[in-house]
Scaffold this motif. Sequence first.
Motif, PDB file in Angstrom:
ATOM      1  N   GLU B  67      26.471  21.661  -6.847  1.00  0.00           N
ATOM      2  CA  GLU B  67      25.632  20.556  -6.380  1.00  0.00           C
ATOM      3  C   GLU B  67      24.954  19.867  -7.553  1.00  0.00           C
ATOM      4  O   GLU B  67      24.381  20.524  -8.426  1.00  0.00           O
ATOM      5  CB  GLU B  67      24.569  21.107  -5.411  1.00  0.00           C
ATOM      6  N   TRP B  71      26.135  14.599  -5.861  1.00  0.00           N
ATOM      7  CA  TRP B  71      27.392  15.132  -5.332  1.00  0.00           C
ATOM      8  C   TRP B  71      27.231  16.605  -4.925  1.00  0.00           C
ATOM      9  O   TRP B  71      26.523  17.359  -5.593  1.00  0.00           O
ATOM     10  CB  TRP B  71      28.484  15.008  -6.410  1.00  0.00           C
ATOM     11  N   VAL B  72      27.892  16.976  -3.850  1.00  0.00           N
ATOM     12  CA  VAL B  72      27.971  18.382  -3.440  1.00  0.00           C
ATOM     13  C   VAL B  72      29.414  18.644  -3.035  1.00  0.00           C
ATOM     14  O   VAL B  72      30.030  17.814  -2.352  1.00  0.00           O
ATOM     15  CB  VAL B  72      27.073  18.692  -2.225  1.00  0.00           C
ATOM     16  N   GLY B  73      29.967  19.762  -3.457  1.00  0.00           N
ATOM     17  CA  GLY B  73      31.346  20.047  -3.062  1.00  0.00           C
ATOM     18  C   GLY B  73      31.745  21.475  -3.349  1.00  0.00           C
ATOM     19  O   GLY B  73      31.031  22.224  -4.029  1.00  0.00           O
TER      20      GLY B  73
END
Lengths: 161, 148
Positions: B67, B71-73
């Motif tokens: 994170e 953006w988070v993924g």
Amino acid sequence: MKSIEQIMRHDHERLDVLLEAGAKAVRKGLWHEAADLLQRFRHGMVDGHMMVEETMLFPAFEAREGNDDLPLTALLRKGHRDLRVFFLEMEEAIGARDAEEYSALLSTVQAILKHHDAKEEKELYPHLAEALSDQGQLAGQTILSRQETAALPGRSQKFDV
Amino acid sequence: MNEYHGCEMPEDLFYDLDYVWVRPEADGTLTIGVTDPAQALSGRLQNARIKKVGTHVDAGRHVATLESGKWVGGVPVPFAGMIVARNEALLENPHLINIDPYGDAWIARVKPDDSQHALDDVKTGAEAIAALEAWIKRYDVQCMRCPD
């Protein structure tokens, strides 16, 4: 009739409510209810919202821009791929009755959705009516019919969030 | 070292052609990390969650979640296997990924269930580099080296 932009924004809100209702059920230890709510959220998100975006909205936007390899839609498609895996992992956490794992996954999914939805609402949705030949009528009807399916008798849309 | 738009891409690694690199180790395990262009796209990373050692992950599932402010993924594993080590330093300082994505900032080491076919879905060499350059172009990425 609502615009496609309004319908898609409202669908984000509707799905957020479903996700939060599932989270509340997990916090209360109501695992069967949590599983049902997650299934409904996932169905609405994957088979409704994402499906309409990937098959109708993204291609129309790409055609409008004259480029089928746009950074925006590429990023949004990647977000969908990530989310599909996280939804499966949430389902597994509920199956294992692992509230800690579910909570971590929920936090990640909500963070992804916050960024993802904001990007769509700011950079994609305002241009859809112009990009779609029918101003988004078919896409909007498809989303609305999915919402009606989710609200069939016995599957109340009222959540005590 | 191949470089494109400032992004480094070692030719000897294997890539899922999206976010992940894979390096075979002498003991049969596979080390996983994220690529230089992927860290650049993500921005300054502020949080990393890596699954515990001993966890089994199916192909395509996430071994870690990263994170940043924008953006988070997830970091998917291209093959099924058991996590045998994770980089504890990243839990304290995920920004390491922005500094040294192919070195100190490896994410996890995984023992594949099927070592014969573990690398079937990843690419290496010139084919991988060409695909990664297309990825960089598609996402309009410019890599910049973090100083600290």
